[in-house]
Design a protein around this motif. Sequence first.
Motif, PDB file in Angstrom:
ATOM      1  N   ASP A 199       0.830  -1.198   0.000  1.00  8.61           N
ATOM      2  CA  ASP A 199       0.000   0.000   0.000  1.00  8.61           C
ATOM      3  C   ASP A 199       0.870   1.254   0.000  1.00  8.61           C
ATOM      4  O   ASP A 199       0.581   2.239  -0.688  1.00  8.61           O
ATOM      5  CB  ASP A 199      -0.921  -0.020   1.218  1.00  8.61           C
ATOM      6  CG  ASP A 199      -1.999   1.044   1.149  1.00  8.61           C
ATOM      7  OD1 ASP A 199      -2.356   1.468   0.034  1.00  8.61           O
ATOM      8  OD2 ASP A 199      -2.497   1.460   2.217  1.00  8.61           O
ATOM      9  N   ASN A 200       1.947   1.217   0.756  1.00  5.63           N
ATOM     10  CA  ASN A 200       2.875   2.337   0.818  1.00  5.63           C
ATOM     11  C   ASN A 200       3.474   2.640  -0.550  1.00  5.63           C
ATOM     12  O   ASN A 200       3.501   3.803  -0.989  1.00  5.63           O
ATOM     13  CB  ASN A 200       3.984   2.006   1.827  1.00  5.63           C
ATOM     14  CG  ASN A 200       5.061   3.068   1.883  1.00  5.63           C
ATOM     15  OD1 ASN A 200       6.131   2.901   1.291  1.00  5.63           O
ATOM     16  ND2 ASN A 200       4.807   4.145   2.598  1.00  5.63           N
ATOM     17  N   ARG A 205       1.232   6.950   6.887  1.00  6.94           N
ATOM     18  CA  ARG A 205      -0.185   7.094   6.493  1.00  6.94           C
ATOM     19  C   ARG A 205      -0.686   8.517   6.747  1.00  6.94           C
ATOM     20  O   ARG A 205      -1.437   9.082   5.937  1.00  6.94           O
ATOM     21  CB  ARG A 205      -1.036   6.070   7.210  1.00  6.94           C
ATOM     22  CG  ARG A 205      -0.759   4.626   6.756  1.00  6.94           C
ATOM     23  CD  ARG A 205      -1.734   3.637   7.350  1.00  6.94           C
ATOM     24  NE  ARG A 205      -1.441   2.277   6.944  1.00  6.94           N
ATOM     25  CZ  ARG A 205      -1.789   1.736   5.767  1.00  6.94           C
ATOM     26  NH1 ARG A 205      -2.475   2.481   4.892  1.00  6.94           N
ATOM     27  NH2 ARG A 205      -1.485   0.503   5.487  1.00  6.94           N
ATOM     28  N   LYS A 206      -0.255   9.094   7.845  1.00  2.17           N
ATOM     29  CA  LYS A 206      -0.647  10.463   8.152  1.00  2.17           C
ATOM     30  C   LYS A 206      -0.048  11.429   7.136  1.00  2.17           C
ATOM     31  O   LYS A 206      -0.730  12.352   6.650  1.00  2.17           O
ATOM     32  CB  LYS A 206      -0.198  10.818   9.570  1.00  2.17           C
ATOM     33  CG  LYS A 206      -0.601  12.221   9.996  1.00  2.17           C
ATOM     34  CD  LYS A 206      -0.160  12.487  11.432  1.00  2.17           C
ATOM     35  CE  LYS A 206      -0.565  13.891  11.879  1.00  2.17           C
ATOM     36  NZ  LYS A 206      -0.140  14.160  13.284  1.00  2.17           N
ATOM     37  N   ALA A 211       3.568   5.825  -5.612  1.00  2.00           N
ATOM     38  CA  ALA A 211       3.670   5.754  -7.074  1.00  2.00           C
ATOM     39  C   ALA A 211       2.502   6.450  -7.747  1.00  2.00           C
ATOM     40  O   ALA A 211       2.667   7.162  -8.744  1.00  2.00           O
ATOM     41  CB  ALA A 211       3.758   4.302  -7.516  1.00  2.00           C
ATOM     42  N   SER A 212       1.302   6.265  -7.199  1.00  2.00           N
ATOM     43  CA  SER A 212       0.114   6.872  -7.777  1.00  2.00           C
ATOM     44  C   SER A 212       0.197   8.400  -7.731  1.00  2.00           C
ATOM     45  O   SER A 212      -0.216   9.097  -8.671  1.00  2.00           O
ATOM     46  CB  SER A 212      -1.134   6.391  -7.033  1.00  2.00           C
ATOM     47  OG  SER A 212      -2.296   7.026  -7.526  1.00  2.00           O
ATOM     48  N   LYS A 213       0.738   8.929  -6.666  1.00  4.82           N
ATOM     49  CA  LYS A 213       0.825  10.386  -6.508  1.00  4.82           C
ATOM     50  C   LYS A 213       1.706  11.022  -7.582  1.00  4.82           C
ATOM     51  O   LYS A 213       1.418  12.116  -8.074  1.00  4.82           O
ATOM     52  CB  LYS A 213       1.374  10.721  -5.119  1.00  4.82           C
ATOM     53  CG  LYS A 213       1.574  12.225  -4.885  1.00  4.82           C
ATOM     54  CD  LYS A 213       2.044  12.505  -3.480  1.00  4.82           C
ATOM     55  CE  LYS A 213       2.365  13.990  -3.279  1.00  4.82           C
ATOM     56  NZ  LYS A 213       1.191  14.866  -3.503  1.00  4.82           N
ATOM     57  N   HIS A 214       2.779  10.326  -7.971  1.00  3.03           N
ATOM     58  CA  HIS A 214       3.752  10.910  -8.892  1.00  3.03           C
ATOM     59  C   HIS A 214       3.718  10.301 -10.293  1.00  3.03           C
ATOM     60  O   HIS A 214       4.561  10.660 -11.133  1.00  3.03           O
ATOM     61  CB  HIS A 214       5.156  10.781  -8.309  1.00  3.03           C
ATOM     62  CG  HIS A 214       5.349  11.521  -7.013  1.00  3.03           C
ATOM     63  ND1 HIS A 214       5.273  12.893  -6.923  1.00  3.03           N
ATOM     64  CD2 HIS A 214       5.585  11.067  -5.752  1.00  3.03           C
ATOM     65  CE1 HIS A 214       5.478  13.267  -5.667  1.00  3.03           C
ATOM     66  NE2 HIS A 214       5.660  12.175  -4.933  1.00  3.03           N
TER      67      HIS A 214
END
Length: 316
Positions: free
Chosen positions: A91-92, A310-311, A97-100
């Motif tokens: 998940d991390n 996560r935060k 990866a999705s963000k960038h």
Amino acid sequence: MHFAYPPRKNSNPPPFRPRSTRIPTFRRFLRPKTIAVAGLAILFIIWLFSGSSSKHSPQRTISGKPPVVIVTVFDEKTWGGSPEYLESIKDNREQYASKHGYGTLLVSAGGYELNGAPASWSKVTATRHAMAKFPDCKYIWFLDQHSYIMNPDIKVEDFVMGSKKLEANMIKDLPVVPPDSIIKTFSHLKGDDVDLVLTQDKDGISAGSFIIRNGEWAKFFLDTWLDPLYRSYNFQKAETHALEHIVQWHPTVLSKLAILPQRLFNSYNKPKHGRVFEAGDLAVRFAGCTKGAGENNCVDEAKRFSSQWRKAFAYA
């Protein structure tokens, strides 16, 4: 009766001069058959050095899409088989990866045939796999399973691999294998020349987090590292000691290598092995963690940082 003596030969005759063959040789050269053969030879040479080379495809241009691929290999034998732990790591990687707009290759160590070599060698095969799966990516970041990406705002291609960043951060004239290796990093290396970045910890070169620029040199390097001779050799730390050997004794590799400060992309959870994670660092690794329920086990070490990442990602 007297007979006349024959005339006496000169005791110093003129030197022998062979009959000139220039004209006959030239005439033979002018024969139609010879001219044809010579012409064909000239045409072949021209074709060899110009015509044939034009048919060869130039080195393929890499588009840089995605900019980075994150590679992580999961080995159940080293993390105790906790599904929650495994999912948190995946998940991390996927959120970051999705963000960038990065790619990911999250695979099992058992998916690669290593011919009896330790499973830790799968980091090399997985990195090579990523190059095949994402041929247009610009960089590949291998990150060990026992780690979290902590700062979602940092882009690898800028913060770590940017040319100016590399020139500012690379540690020059540094013993490749501390403390006293006579082989040192190049002092005149430019950022654009760097294809491989590593860090060092208290034990030497760290192979748990490294970044490589995609391209022909990367293929050469990974194929060299994965050579069956190195895999079969009984290095104490398997692929890590093989890597230390390669960067020391292969100038072709050393000339493309930059060693960066550890905290840039390879901070540790405890000071025993190297530089300790601080807020704002890109990643943290649980160096030396163990499986099971004992002290310093990987699952418990991960819990110390799980809520933090996560935060951070929630507010990114």
